[in-house]
Design an enzyme around this catalytic site. Sequence first.
Site, mmCIF file in Angstrom:
data_model
loop_
_atom_site.group_PDB
_atom_site.id
_atom_site.type_symbol
_atom_site.label_atom_id
_atom_site.label_comp_id
_atom_site.label_asym_id
_atom_site.label_seq_id
_atom_site.Cartn_x
_atom_site.Cartn_y
_atom_site.Cartn_z
ATOM 1 N N CYS A 288 -35.287 -2.692 -39.723
ATOM 2 C CA CYS A 288 -34.406 -1.530 -39.601
ATOM 3 C C CYS A 288 -33.321 -1.540 -40.678
ATOM 4 O O CYS A 288 -32.802 -0.488 -41.048
ATOM 5 C CB CYS A 288 -33.784 -1.495 -38.208
ATOM 6 N N ASP B 128 -35.492 -7.995 -37.076
ATOM 7 C CA ASP B 128 -34.123 -7.474 -37.131
ATOM 8 C C ASP B 128 -33.194 -8.684 -37.189
ATOM 9 O O ASP B 128 -33.629 -9.828 -36.982
ATOM 10 C CB ASP B 128 -33.861 -6.621 -35.865
ATOM 11 N N GLN C 72 -33.849 5.047 -34.723
ATOM 12 C CA GLN C 72 -34.485 4.068 -35.600
ATOM 13 C C GLN C 72 -35.983 3.946 -35.315
ATOM 14 O O GLN C 72 -36.817 4.051 -36.209
ATOM 15 C CB GLN C 72 -33.813 2.699 -35.400
ATOM 16 N N ARG D 195 -22.422 6.210 -32.081
ATOM 17 C CA ARG D 195 -22.797 4.788 -32.198
ATOM 18 C C ARG D 195 -21.755 4.013 -31.415
ATOM 19 O O ARG D 195 -20.576 4.029 -31.779
ATOM 20 C CB ARG D 195 -22.845 4.361 -33.668
ATOM 21 N N HIS E 299 -31.762 1.845 -29.731
ATOM 22 C CA HIS E 299 -31.577 2.480 -31.045
ATOM 23 C C HIS E 299 -32.755 3.459 -31.248
ATOM 24 O O HIS E 299 -33.640 3.236 -32.075
ATOM 25 C CB HIS E 299 -31.553 1.405 -32.135
ATOM 26 N N ARG F 67 -35.506 7.908 -42.078
ATOM 27 C CA ARG F 67 -34.403 8.164 -41.136
ATOM 28 C C ARG F 67 -33.884 9.590 -41.339
ATOM 29 O O ARG F 67 -33.552 10.291 -40.387
ATOM 30 C CB ARG F 67 -33.259 7.162 -41.345
HETATM 31 N N1 CP Z 1 -30.801 0.690 -39.393
HETATM 32 C C1 CP Z 1 -29.578 1.203 -39.213
HETATM 33 O O1 CP Z 1 -29.276 1.830 -38.200
HETATM 34 O O2 CP Z 1 -28.736 1.025 -40.258
HETATM 35 P P1 CP Z 1 -27.159 1.280 -40.238
HETATM 36 O O3 CP Z 1 -26.560 0.274 -39.286
HETATM 37 O O4 CP Z 1 -26.726 1.065 -41.661
HETATM 38 O O5 CP Z 1 -26.912 2.688 -39.780
HETATM 39 N N1 NVA Z 2 -29.639 -4.973 -33.842
HETATM 40 C C1 NVA Z 2 -28.813 -4.515 -34.924
HETATM 41 C C2 NVA Z 2 -29.370 -3.252 -35.504
HETATM 42 C C3 NVA Z 2 -28.612 -2.710 -36.697
HETATM 43 C C4 NVA Z 2 -29.184 -1.419 -37.206
HETATM 44 C C5 NVA Z 2 -27.391 -4.322 -34.437
HETATM 45 O O1 NVA Z 2 -27.203 -3.795 -33.330
HETATM 46 O O2 NVA Z 2 -26.466 -4.709 -35.152
#
Ligand code: CP
Ligand code: NVA
Length: 317
Positions: free
Chosen positions: A276, A236, A144, A114, A141, A304
């Site tokens: 998400c 989101d 997701q 990440r 992502h 997930r």
């Molecule tokens: N939706 C998602 O990726 O959640 P987290 O940021 O908690 O991993």
């Molecule tokens: N768009 C959000 C998604 C979190 C799962 C972010 O990048 O923070």
Amino acid sequence: MNSQAPAQSHTLNLSSDLLTGTEWSAAHVQELFRLSADVKAHPDRYKTALAGRSFAMIFEKPSLRTRVTFEVGIASMGGTAVYLDHADTHLGDRESVPDVARCLSRWVHGIVARVFSQEALEVLAAYASVPVINALSDVYHPCQTLCDFFTIKEKFGSARGLKLAYVGDGNNVCHSLMVAGARVGAHVRIATPAGYEPDANIVAAARRDAAATQGTIELFRAPEEAVSGAQAVYTDVWASMGQESEAKARAAIFAAYQVNAKLMSQAAPDAVFLHCLPAHRGSEVTDEVMESPRSIVFDEAENRLHVQKAILLMLLS
Ligand code: CP
Ligand code: NVA
């Protein structure tokens, strides 16, 4: 079939990494869904599928769902996950990304990352000799949204021809909804404020891919237009991780993009609501919609686990 039946494997050749989601064809996505359903229905079949395999989990940003589901998913298949908390240092700060990639490749069988920068992720993958999985970047992502369309398929039988409206910021999740939507043949309808549209190159590529599955990608300004007749409504956060300093300004810009009961009433009578997560109740979605019978956000969160187990199997078996 009983739980002693052998674990299923996939039959299609594919790239060793999942960095954008564009590596996978429509057929790969259908294969992923088939495997995800089997993993979900028969988890015991897979309990040794990753025996003896180790994974590095590089997280530059916080996570609840992605971290827990990868860690639990890997452990449930007999593998080991090593979590590397980079919350205070970005990838490449302590040593170069190519060096990190080449060291990790000597020790582990896969890397889940990440990251702030999609570019850094791509350098990591270029130098790694083991599969690299994007667990969220500034641009995509994929884990997701593959999960999101699997969840939609469970609810509706198929995502092909289904109208999905995404309301809010043209961000990483929005980009990945277009990539995955194009592969499952969905009609993805996106409403954003001016200046917050999804990346034009990603829109163009998704439109080209969607032509092969009879899907479509459409951009709107008015949320009501995107949501009209939609069977799935998705939103989101308005400020993604890393954009905290813009949160106040964005709250004003996005105010008309809240998913509330009035907006949901424009959708199809059987419409579901997805997010998400994490959700900011009272901002991009109301508490009422989150808690309504239309909300499938916790089924989505559960999936997930199953879908990412299947992603690992696709890349490693
Ligand atoms: N939706 C998602 O990726 O959640 P987290 O940021 O908690 O991993
Ligand atoms: N768009 C959000 C998604 C979190 C799962 C972010 O990048 O923070």
